[in-house]
Each structure stands twice: as structure tokens, then as C-alpha cells.
Design an enzyme around this catalytic site. Sequence first.
Site, PDB file in Angstrom:
ATOM      1  N   TYR A 553       0.882  -1.178   0.000  1.00 34.79           N
ATOM      2  CA  TYR A 553       0.000   0.000   0.000  1.00 34.79           C
ATOM      3  C   TYR A 553       0.911   1.217   0.000  1.00 34.79           C
ATOM      4  O   TYR A 553       1.609   1.486   0.974  1.00 34.79           O
ATOM      5  CB  TYR A 553      -0.908   0.001   1.236  1.00 34.79           C
ATOM      6  CG  TYR A 553      -1.969   1.086   1.179  1.00 34.79           C
ATOM      7  CD1 TYR A 553      -3.271   0.778   0.806  1.00 34.79           C
ATOM      8  CD2 TYR A 553      -1.665   2.400   1.480  1.00 34.79           C
ATOM      9  CE1 TYR A 553      -4.244   1.770   0.731  1.00 34.79           C
ATOM     10  CE2 TYR A 553      -2.628   3.392   1.406  1.00 34.79           C
ATOM     11  CZ  TYR A 553      -3.912   3.078   1.037  1.00 34.79           C
ATOM     12  OH  TYR A 553      -4.873   4.053   0.955  1.00 34.79           O
ATOM     13  N   TYR A 656     -10.426  -3.253   5.535  1.00 36.95           N
ATOM     14  CA  TYR A 656      -9.869  -1.950   5.937  1.00 36.95           C
ATOM     15  C   TYR A 656      -9.874  -1.770   7.457  1.00 36.95           C
ATOM     16  O   TYR A 656      -9.317  -0.813   7.970  1.00 36.95           O
ATOM     17  CB  TYR A 656     -10.691  -0.798   5.356  1.00 36.95           C
ATOM     18  CG  TYR A 656     -10.694  -0.619   3.850  1.00 36.95           C
ATOM     19  CD1 TYR A 656     -10.009  -1.461   2.996  1.00 36.95           C
ATOM     20  CD2 TYR A 656     -11.396   0.445   3.287  1.00 36.95           C
ATOM     21  CE1 TYR A 656     -10.040  -1.261   1.615  1.00 36.95           C
ATOM     22  CE2 TYR A 656     -11.424   0.658   1.913  1.00 36.95           C
ATOM     23  CZ  TYR A 656     -10.745  -0.211   1.077  1.00 36.95           C
ATOM     24  OH  TYR A 656     -10.777   0.003  -0.274  1.00 36.95           O
TER      25      TYR A 656
HETATM   26  C1  LIG Z   1      -9.163   2.515  -1.530  1.00 28.11           C
HETATM   27  S1  LIG Z   1     -10.518   3.047  -2.438  1.00 28.11           S
HETATM   28  C2  LIG Z   1     -10.822   1.702  -3.460  1.00 28.11           C
HETATM   29  C3  LIG Z   1     -10.964   2.118  -4.889  1.00 28.11           C
HETATM   30  C4  LIG Z   1     -12.272   2.739  -5.208  1.00 28.11           C
HETATM   31  N1  LIG Z   1     -13.281   1.719  -5.385  1.00 28.11           N
HETATM   32  C5  LIG Z   1     -12.186   3.633  -6.430  1.00 28.11           C
HETATM   33  O1  LIG Z   1     -13.012   3.539  -7.299  1.00 28.11           O
HETATM   34  O2  LIG Z   1     -11.250   4.446  -6.488  1.00 28.11           O
HETATM   35  C6  LIG Z   1     -11.750   3.019  -1.196  1.00 28.11           C
HETATM   36  C7  LIG Z   1     -13.090   3.500  -1.635  1.00 28.11           C
HETATM   37  O3  LIG Z   1     -13.692   2.530  -2.476  1.00 28.11           O
HETATM   38  C8  LIG Z   1     -15.043   2.348  -2.123  1.00 28.11           C
HETATM   39  N2  LIG Z   1     -15.188   1.004  -1.546  1.00 28.11           N
HETATM   40  C9  LIG Z   1     -14.212   0.164  -1.191  1.00 28.11           C
HETATM   41  N3  LIG Z   1     -14.709  -0.975  -0.724  1.00 28.11           N
HETATM   42  C10 LIG Z   1     -16.029  -0.872  -0.764  1.00 28.11           C
HETATM   43  C11 LIG Z   1     -17.085  -1.710  -0.379  1.00 28.11           C
HETATM   44  N4  LIG Z   1     -16.883  -2.894   0.137  1.00 28.11           N
HETATM   45  N5  LIG Z   1     -18.325  -1.262  -0.567  1.00 28.11           N
HETATM   46  C12 LIG Z   1     -18.559  -0.051  -1.102  1.00 28.11           C
HETATM   47  N6  LIG Z   1     -17.608   0.801  -1.463  1.00 28.11           N
HETATM   48  C13 LIG Z   1     -16.347   0.401  -1.308  1.00 28.11           C
HETATM   49  C14 LIG Z   1     -15.356   3.400  -1.085  1.00 28.11           C
HETATM   50  O4  LIG Z   1     -15.823   4.527  -1.741  1.00 28.11           O
HETATM   51  C15 LIG Z   1     -14.003   3.692  -0.490  1.00 28.11           C
HETATM   52  O5  LIG Z   1     -13.915   4.975   0.065  1.00 28.11           O
END
Ligand SMILES: C[S@@+](CC[C@H](N)C(=O)[O-])C[C@H]1O[C@@H](n2cnc3c(N)ncnc32)[C@H](O)[C@@H]1O
Length: 699
Positions: A553, A656
Site C-alpha cells: 500500500y 480496511y
Molecule cells: C481505496 S478506495 C478503493 C478504490 C475505489 N473503489 C475507487 O473507485 O477508487 C476506497 C473506496 O472505495 C469504495 N469502496 C471500497 N470498498 C467498498 C465496499 N466494500 N463497498 C462499497 N464501497 C467500497 C469506497 O468509496 C471507499 O472509500
Amino acid sequence: MAPDVKVRRAFAATRALGIPDEEVKPILKQLLKVYNKNWELIEGENFRTLIDTYYESKEDKNIGDGNGSTARQDGCERPSKRLHLEWQENQHSNSTKQSSSSNFLMKSEEMASRKAPVSSPTLCGNSTGELGLGQILEEGLPGKICKKELGRAKACSITTLPPLIEPTRLGHSGMCSLLHAAIRLGTWAKAYSSKEVDYAFDMYIWVNERNNFLMSASSSHADVEDKDDCPASNDHSSCRGHINIASSPLGEVKLSLNCKQALAQRKFQRPKLDAVLKFVEDKYLRSFKIVGSQFSVIKLLKDICESYLDFGSNPFERSGVIKSSPDIIRNVSNSNGITDLNTKSQSYSGRDSEVSNSIASTSSSGPTNARRRHCNSVRKVRFSDLTDITKGAEKVKISLADDPSNGLLPPFNYIPHNIIYQSAPVQISLAVLRMRTAVPVVWVTVSPQNCHVLVPVKLVGSLPTLQQDFVYCQDCPIERSRNESRPEKCKGHLIRKFIKECWRKCGCDMHCGNRVVQRGITCKLQVFLTEEGKGWGVRTLEELPKGTFVCEYVGEIVTNTELYDRNMQKNGRERHTYPVMLDADWGSEGHLQDEEALCLDATYHGNVARFINHRCFDANLIDIPVEVETPDRHYYHLAFFTTRKVGALEELNWDYGIDFDDEDHPVKAFKCCCKSSDCRDMKRRKQIRSCDSHPMTSR
Ligand SMILES: C[S@@+](CC[C@H](N)C(=O)[O-])C[C@H]1O[C@@H](n2cnc3c(N)ncnc32)[C@H](O)[C@@H]1O
């Protein structure tokens, strides 16, 4: 061999660099002690460790003396450590290279004696007339140019040399030393009747289909006109101050730095290029706290060239947005629909060597017809085309899935290593680690078919059970940042097992089996748009055995306070990533200073891990703290390993560690769509619903 012979050899090696025996002696003693008299570690690569340690201790001393600048103006006195070592590397790595280098020396001397005009500055050798290799290589001339002579020279004229290195077909690994070499050889000085001296270097980069670099330094633009306009011969060029960058339809980018104004000062004495680069690197490390030894001016220059190429060919890049383009992936997909980024490589190798040869034969008079002819066979490619969201920053490409419904990737800057944002006191100092011995994790190859998949033995059996217990701070930095005057009780931090990897001072090299995470990503990964409303996600394109290292990460290292401030400013709405607390060791500290509580934020700068989504239960990745450079454990690397066998095209996810109940958390939790059987958010929502509908609790 008897120890005293070894000692004599060590002195001979360092004496050749002009280092007095009495200065080497204590260093040698210290190393023998640290390495338990294991001479192999000291004498390898012609006493590289000894020489390295000597210069490091010198630099440490300089810093200690308040004499932080390592760029010395005594160009004639101190031989270049790095150049010397590069030369050694060349010597050791390949005998062909060695012969071509010897060739180079002969040619250089020949050239100089043939061409050097009467007014050329004195070439200084030592008293015996011998010349150091480092000196010859660095100056591009057979000897040192005496600063006094150069300073005095009214109309000195140093004949520029043709590029004598033989550029070879390069992967990323071999590139750095060649870049050094190219810049070294492309450095020149030329005096004009106006007494102005121009220093510049040209580097040409050809980019071929596989994003390999073919490089050459050339003196073709040595005769820079005494004005600031751009060379008319280039198709696209821009001048900004004294930087001139130009590209041609052949796919080459030329970067020239022209320092006329500064050099017009009469007192100017030509510094060693290597020392200047070192000085700038140190300055940047100190001023901007760019973490890690990976930063180099050469890389910065390379980046400028690459970006120039990108900006010119990819309009989306200008807005900082990478857009998915369907045609790219089609190019590299095999019949299974699985991206195989290596399938095309073979067909270009023949051309590459053709090009290399042509570069090698380039004369000093500028791009020749031969070079042009061969360059035409190298396709001009965009650097950050969508086969690779890393834009060449990783050893492997990471593609973006070819899907017509794909939107835009959020704008972010891909970085392969963590960088410090502002105040995090991360000290990556060799001195701190000098006496430290790594406790190696034993890595095993999981199966012969997956020889690149190394699994830490310690973790193989115990991966899924690692994240069980919590430790509680007496005085939690998170709670302090929320309410300093009345912090609440610590909500707990997971107890983690650390992996400790070897590093520079362990005496091993990058091939050491205990350097896995720091070698970077080796799996085939792809960013794709998830169907469950989680946004972008990451999947593997190949089957991964349990315990495989997937990626780290990577993000900006921020203090907890900085993160809190950032989140308050953004109000949680614009965030794309979920920051990571580096809290694996917080519980062991009685009181942690605010600036010691560190986090990684990949919102603006990050690697592929910023796209890995959360899963509440039975995630296929686990995050494990890895200690590499800093033993204090306030800062460490966070590496993802598979918790089980993961099939090709499966989405990767990790927990997370979100507390969905925590309404006050500065980073607002999202509505979880992980769909795991034990989704914590789902449970919570169900509970709320049932409470709401209960006659005793509903309003
Ligand atoms: C580290 S980022 C992951 C990448 C993200 N999905 C993107 O499109 O950039 C984390 C964000 O992804 C979304 N996310 C990650 N895991 C999720 C889950 N299990 N359910 C819904 N949203 C999720 C949330 O918006 C979160 O703040």
C-alpha cells in the site's frame, strides 16, 4: 588468503581512489566487526561495501559538521564514488562490456590526442602520469581538467567526443547505469569568444513498443548558438528559461540544460557532474523529504522526458485524468481474454538490437541518416497508454480493463514508493541501521511453476489468524486528534506480526531471498470497474497461491494530525481512498508523539493498492507490516499477501478495519457492498432497521 593480504588489497583498492589508508582503517575495522570478519561481504565487487561505507561516513561527518553540502567544488580532488562503482559494476557484470569500456578508453585518448587543440585546458594526471578510470569516464576526456586552468582559460576549447557507449537493449533494471553513462559522456564544455561557457548534456530516449528505453548521449548539439531560441530542426520543441526539450517524429526526446547566465560569471569553476547530481538529490531529500534512495536527478530528468512524450500524445494526460481506451487492451489480450503483457515482447527484440547498433554507430555530427533509418522502425508510443496505469513505474505493467462502460480513473499520481508529505519524521539513515542485523524471514517458493511466488514461511500456516487481537494505547493519537482536551479511550489497534526484510547494511544485494516486498510487484494485476457499486477495483490476471506477495500500500506518509486536517478540509466528500494507519506498534508505546503517529494516504499519490476494495469478512488479502529501512516501527511498509489461493480474474480485497459504527471518524465510512456473509455494515444496518421498527425504540 591471509587476512593481512586482504587488508593490503583493501588499501590498494581505496588508495586507487585517493583515499588515505588511515581513513580507511577504522572503517575496515568497523565492518569486520559488524560482518563478523566475513571478508566476502567486504571485498565483493572490488571492495564496494568498504568504499560505500567510507563515503557514507564522510557524508555523515559532513552533515554532522554542519557541512551538509556534498557537492564539492574540488573537482580535481575527490573521485566520484558512484561513477567508480558504476565502472566496477560494468566490469563485473559482463566481460563484453569490459572490453567495450576499454575500447572506450582507447578511443577517448586517441580522440583527445588527435583533436585537442592547442588551447585546450591542461589535462592533469597524477604524478606518475596515470589517470583514474572514474576521472576518464566522468570527464569524457582522458584526465582531469584542472579547475584552475579551466577558470583561467580565456578561450578554452574542449573537443566534444562522440558517444562511445554502446547502448544496449534495456529493461528497466539496466537503465539507470546507462543513463548515468550517457549523461557522463554527453557532458561537455565549450567556450566562445564571448568567454561564456556552455555546459549541457543531451540525452536521447527512444521508446519502443515494450516501453523499453534505448538511450544514447550525443554531442550533436554541442555547438549551441549563443542565443536562447529552440533548434529549428526539431518538430516539436519548447524552451523555458534554459531548459530546452524537444521531440521528433522518430520518438526521441531531447532534453538540454543550458546554464549560460550563471556560467558567465568569471569565477565559475567546472564542478563534477556527479557531485552536482548528488548535491541536488540530497537537497531534494532534505527539503522535500522524498523518501528513499530511489530518488535521483536522473530519474527526474527521465520523468520530464517521459511526461513530455505523454503530454504530446495523450490529451487526457493534460487534465491529469487517465481515460480507459478500448483499443489498447485488445492489442495485448490473448485468446483467453487474459491480458498477457509479454506476448508481444519477442517480436521486437530483433529491431531493438538493430536500433542499438545504429545508436552505437552514431557520430558526433548529430542524428545521422543511419540512426534515422533505424529509428523509423521503432514505433513512437505513448508512455502511459492504458496497458499500464503505472506509466512504467513498476517492473510489471498494470492494465485497465477494456470495458465500454468504464469511466475515468480518478486523477492521481502513480508512485511506486511511499513519499513523505510534510512533517512525518521518517529517518531513513544508514547510520541508524549500521549495527542492526536483520532477522530474515525465510521465503519459500510455493511451486516450481510459480517460481516468482515467494511465500514467507512464517506466514504460510498462520495468515488467516493474524488479525485477531487488539492492543490499546494508554493515550491514543486518534482520540487526541478528535478531541485533544478530552480524548476518549483508545478503541484498539490490531496486533500484527512484522516481517523484517534485509536492507543495504545487511551486506546482501537485491537478489537476497529476504528482500521480497522491496523488489516490488511481480503479479499480473488489472484495474477494473466493479459491478457491485464499489467503483474501481483490482483483480489478478493469474492464479495466485496462498501467501503470495501482491503489492504494497503506497501513498503519502502523513502524520495523524495532517490527515485529520486534510479530511476536515475535504469534508470527506472528495475522497477516493481510505487511508491506512501505521498503528501496528502504537500499543507498545506509553505515549506516542503526534508526529510519530503516521498514516498512508493514497488519495493524491499512490500505487495500484489505492484501488483495492474493502471486504468485511474472509478477504483474500491480508495487510502485513514490513520493516525495511527504519527499525523504530513508527514507519513501516504495509504489504498485501494472499490469504488463500486466488483464482485468475478474482477481485482482490482486504479488510480496511473500518468501524462502521464510528460516526465521529474523520473519514466517513461508506455503505459497504462487499457482499460477504458477515458484512459488518450490513449487520449494523439490519440492527438499526430492527431497532427503528421495534415499538419500544421507534419514535
Ligand atoms: C481505496 S478506495 C478503493 C478504490 C475505489 N473503489 C475507487 O473507485 O477508487 C476506497 C473506496 O472505495 C469504495 N469502496 C471500497 N470498498 C467498498 C465496499 N466494500 N463497498 C462499497 N464501497 C467500497 C469506497 O468509496 C471507499 O472509500
